[in-house]
Design a protein around this motif. Structure first.
Motif, short mmCIF file in Angstrom:
data_model
loop_
_atom_site.label_atom_id
_atom_site.label_comp_id
_atom_site.label_asym_id
_atom_site.label_seq_id
_atom_site.Cartn_x
_atom_site.Cartn_y
_atom_site.Cartn_z
N MET A 1 0.82 -1.20 0.00
CA MET A 1 0.00 0.00 0.00
C MET A 1 0.87 1.27 0.00
SD MET A 1 -3.09 0.91 2.54
CE MET A 1 -3.81 -0.67 2.27
N LEU A 10 4.30 8.72 6.16
CA LEU A 10 3.35 7.87 6.89
C LEU A 10 3.41 8.14 8.39
CD1 LEU A 10 1.32 5.53 7.04
CD2 LEU A 10 3.24 3.96 7.12
N ARG A 13 1.77 11.32 9.14
CA ARG A 13 0.31 11.20 9.05
C ARG A 13 -0.26 10.53 10.30
NH1 ARG A 13 -2.90 9.10 3.81
NH2 ARG A 13 -5.01 9.50 4.55
N ILE A 14 0.44 9.49 10.77
CA ILE A 14 -0.02 8.81 11.99
C ILE A 14 0.00 9.79 13.16
CG2 ILE A 14 0.53 6.98 13.66
CD1 ILE A 14 1.54 5.31 11.23
N LEU A 56 -12.65 9.56 17.27
CA LEU A 56 -12.82 8.45 16.33
C LEU A 56 -13.12 8.97 14.92
CD1 LEU A 56 -13.55 5.34 15.77
CD2 LEU A 56 -15.88 6.06 16.20
N VAL A 59 -10.03 10.62 13.34
CA VAL A 59 -9.01 9.64 12.92
C VAL A 59 -9.45 8.96 11.61
CG1 VAL A 59 -7.90 7.44 13.50
CG2 VAL A 59 -8.05 9.23 15.21
N VAL A 60 -10.72 8.57 11.55
CA VAL A 60 -11.23 7.92 10.33
C VAL A 60 -11.12 8.87 9.15
CG1 VAL A 60 -13.32 7.01 9.21
CG2 VAL A 60 -12.72 6.26 11.52
N PHE A 63 -7.52 9.31 7.97
CA PHE A 63 -6.97 8.14 7.26
C PHE A 63 -7.73 7.86 5.96
CE2 PHE A 63 -4.69 7.21 11.15
CZ PHE A 63 -3.49 6.77 10.62
N SER A 64 -8.81 8.58 5.72
CA SER A 64 -9.54 8.33 4.48
C SER A 64 -9.16 9.32 3.38
CB SER A 64 -11.05 8.41 4.75
OG SER A 64 -11.40 9.72 5.12
N VAL A 65 -8.45 10.39 3.75
CA VAL A 65 -7.99 11.36 2.75
C VAL A 65 -6.99 10.69 1.82
CG1 VAL A 65 -6.79 13.56 2.47
CG2 VAL A 65 -8.39 13.27 4.34
N SER A 66 -7.02 11.07 0.51
CA SER A 66 -6.28 10.28 -0.48
C SER A 66 -4.75 10.31 -0.34
CB SER A 66 -6.68 10.71 -1.89
OG SER A 66 -6.43 12.09 -2.02
N THR A 67 -4.17 11.42 0.09
CA THR A 67 -2.69 11.45 0.21
C THR A 67 -2.26 11.84 1.62
OG1 THR A 67 -2.51 13.78 -0.42
CG2 THR A 67 -2.43 12.17 -2.21
N HIS A 68 -1.01 11.46 1.95
CA HIS A 68 -0.46 11.81 3.27
C HIS A 68 -0.41 13.32 3.45
CE1 HIS A 68 0.48 7.72 3.72
NE2 HIS A 68 1.62 7.69 3.07
N MET B 1 -5.48 7.88 1.61
CA MET B 1 -4.39 6.98 1.28
C MET B 1 -4.53 6.43 -0.13
SD MET B 1 -3.59 4.70 4.59
CE MET B 1 -3.03 5.50 6.07
N PHE B 5 -10.66 4.40 -0.42
CA PHE B 5 -11.17 4.52 0.94
C PHE B 5 -11.19 3.17 1.69
CE2 PHE B 5 -15.01 4.61 3.70
CZ PHE B 5 -14.52 5.48 4.65
N MET B 9 -9.13 2.03 5.04
CA MET B 9 -9.80 1.58 6.26
C MET B 9 -9.34 0.18 6.67
SD MET B 9 -11.66 3.95 7.50
CE MET B 9 -10.51 5.15 6.95
N MET B 152 -9.06 2.87 22.91
CA MET B 152 -9.32 3.81 21.81
C MET B 152 -8.97 3.16 20.48
SD MET B 152 -10.52 6.85 21.34
CE MET B 152 -11.08 7.01 19.66
#
Lengths: 93, 530
Positions: A1, A10, A13-14, A56, A59-60, A63-68, B1, B5, B9, B152
């Motif tokens: 990935m 990465l 981004r984390i 929550l 965070v979702v 992590f769902s956005v297309s680029t870092h 990423m 999507f 996930m 969490m």
């Protein structure tokens, strides 16, 4: 990935999702308390209920956005905007 | 990423759970057992088994108290209930100040009507309960931080897990045994979806209870606002204590006055509208005696620590005081109370408690199967690589090893001599030593039937627990059945169920090993022919 050239992105981004997400949820709770005027014990209880759900969701989203790069910028921009708003509304920790 | 999507996930689901999955497994398993904390403590105190189901507990307790503290300052009787079938009494002797919290304590033997002496000290269900939210052997705040972060990550893993399943309910009805990775996916989905609302509820409310630690910036307190309430309660009870101290000044004259306990007990029970859990008698056997009956503290979901409903009678059997605490004030406090009750399960009757327990078991299956799924998916490509080997060793020690440690903990409860100093600590030491042995075994010898050995050892310990119980308790299993000590018998039954599950898993590992050996042999035979 992930390609090997992007481990730093990465990691950033984390961090943006965990630390940035925490700070963003925190300011959302502070603004909510400010707007609703809830304080004392009720404020602590309301914060406990709202914080984890907003963390929550943030965070979702991050992590769902297309680029870092976009995810990191989104975390920075939204934090800056909301903390500034909170400061000008007279916020104090 | 990159990759869309759903792929993002999937990545989030895998890594958010894997980082702490062994801590989560231990939290889920010990937390599930905590739904039966009082019941486990009852099983682990075999000397109290004799106390199960006295026929007229109130009369028995009062006659015992009359013999040991006839002119005591106060008596307290804890009645048997569905969770702890023992009859306990506390008393303050005449002139004794309220230095200790509840004064002297005894558990009554219903056969002889005397106190049960030399009951063993045990860590009981309390150790498992405290372990599930603050671990052990590290500062409490550090333990709570670790558990909070793990919870969490679990919350993120559950919601991202729901997002990645396009056909979550269709997937739920498919089970493909013998298909390696697909079988593990199905087991993981089954454990997750069957009790999905429970998993979301228990994780969210768990986080909520740790808010006092995790949200340190809100001028926090431990466990989400409890401190403020305790402060209020402390203030109230201080006033009550002063009031009581005034009322309990030594009387000029004491003479024996008997109470018609049976009649007022029945009246109090109908007035409270629920079973009575304990009785306090101040200035017993005098004209000034007052008897207070308390109901079960948390029988409804929306209670808010407003105290216990109670009614007080005087020596003539007249109702002189009643206290039915009001519910929570306002929607925030009500929601708080409901969320808290949901996690702790105090409101639950026997059936609901079992449902919560089995939902917790499914949660444990979800976490365990998730950990194994990670290894299973990567077995062919990554076997021998350090990351894969670390995860494999931790899977073995974290899942099978924890069952070995739990089995050893219950065995230690019966085999460590009853009278030694720090006995409860010894039970805990044996728990952790067994777990450590499993970790070492996982690191050094997991390739040599590691899963088979640990599962079989745990299965054997749980299988033999009822036999150990029968041999080391003063009450045999037949007598316990006759006496209706279902709390203890349920523990034995769950031990057998656990043993069956562990042995089934061991059999699965054994048959899988045979199949892979046969496959390897047939491949090498074919190569030999070529």
């Amino acid at each position: 990935m992930f390609s090997l050239s992007e481990p730093w992105f990465l990691t950033a981004r984390i961090l943006a999702a965990t630390v940035g997400g925490y700070l963003l949820s925190m300011v959302i709770c502070l603004l909510l308390l400010m707007l609703t005027g809830v304080d004392g014990r009720d404020a602590r209880m309301l914060t406990g209920m709202v914080f984890f759900v907003s963390y929550l969701v943030i965070v979702v989203i991050l992590f769902s956005v297309s680029t870092h790069r976009r995810a990191i910028l989104l975390a920075l921009a939204s934090n800056s905007a909301l903390w500034t708003l909170w400061y000008f509304m007279g916020g104090q920790l | 990423m990159k990759g869309g999507f759903r792929k993002s996930m999937t990545w989030l689901h895998t890594w958010s759970s894997l980082v702490v999955i062994w801590v989560l497994f231990a939290i889920f398993l010990t937390g599930t057992l905590s739904f039966f904390r009082a019941e486990i403590t009852h099983w682990m105190t075999p000397e109290h088994h004799i106390s199960a189901r006295a026929e007229s507990p109130v009369l028995m307790a009062t006659s015992y108290l009359q013999s040991v503290a006839p002119f005591g300052e106060s008596w307290q009787i804890s009645l048997p209930d569905s969770r702890s079938p023992v009859l306990g009494v506390n008393w303050l002797a005449e002139g004794e100040e309220r230095q200790r919290r509840r004064g002297a304590r005894a558990v009554i033997d219903p056969v002889s009507g005397t106190a049960i002496e030399d009951a063993r000290e045990t860590a009981g269900g309390n150790f498992l309960y405290r372990f599930h939210f603050e671990l052990y052997g590290i500062p409490r705040s550090v333990g709570r931080w670790i558990v909070g972060i793990a919870s969490m990550l679990m919350f993120i893993a559950i919601i991202s897990g729901v997002i990645i399943h396009r056909k979550i309910f269709a997937d739920f009805f498919s089970f493909r045994p013998g298909k390696k990775t697909a079988s593990w996916v199905d087991a993981h989905v089954l454990g997750s979806v069957l009790a999905l609302p429970f998993h979301i509820m228990i994780t969210f409310t768990g986080l909520f209870l740790l808010a006092g630690t995790l949200l340190f910036w809100q001028g926090g307190n431990e466990r989400g606002g409890q401190q403020g309430q305790n402060a209020n309660r402390g203030h109230a009870s201080e006033e009550q204590r002063e009031e009581r101290a005034q009322a309990e000044k030594p009387s000029s004259q004491r003479e024996i006055v008997s109470l018609n306990m049976n009649a007022i007990y029945l009246e109090a029970e109908s007035l409270l509208g629920q079973p009575i859990s304990d009785i306090t008698i101040s200035k017993p056997m005098t004209h000034e005696a007052e008897v207070t009956f308390r109901g079960s503290e948390k029988s409804s979901l929306s209670h808010f620590r407003g105290g216990t409903p109670e009614v007080t009678y005087n020596v003539k059997g007249e109702l002189i005081k009643e206290n039915f605490p009001a519910g929570a004030e306002g929607p925030i406090a009500t929601t708080y109370g409901v969320l808290r009750s949901l996690h702790e399960g105090h409101f639950a009757d026997v059936l609901t408690r079992w449902l919560l327990f089995f939902s917790g078991v499914l949660g444990t299956v979800m976490v365990g199967s998730g950990a194994l799924l990670w290894s299973q998916k990567r077995e062919r490509q990554q076997v021998g690589k350090p990351g894969y080997e670390v995860v494999s060793a931790l899977n073995l020690a974290g899942i099978a090893g924890l069952f070995v440690a739990l089995g050893a903990y219950f065995w230690a409860n019966r085999l460590v001599p009853a009278g030694i100093d720090g006995r409860a600590d010894w039970e805990i030491i044996i728990f952790f030593c067994s777990w450590l042995a499993c970790i070492l075994h996982s690191v050094l010898l997991r390739q040599r039937h590691g899963w088979l050995l640990q599962l079989a050892a745990a299965g054997l310990m749980f299988l033999l627990l009822p036999a150990l119980d029968a041999l080391t308790s003063p009450v045999g299993l037949v007598a316990a059945t006759t006496a209706g000590d279902w709390v203890r018998l349920s523990f034995d039954f769950v031990s057998l169920l656990t043993a069956a599950g562990l042995w089934a898993a061991a059999y699965f590992v054994l048959s899988k090993g045979r199949k892979s050996r046969a496959r390897r042999n047939s491949v090498s035979n074919k190569k030999g022919k070529v």
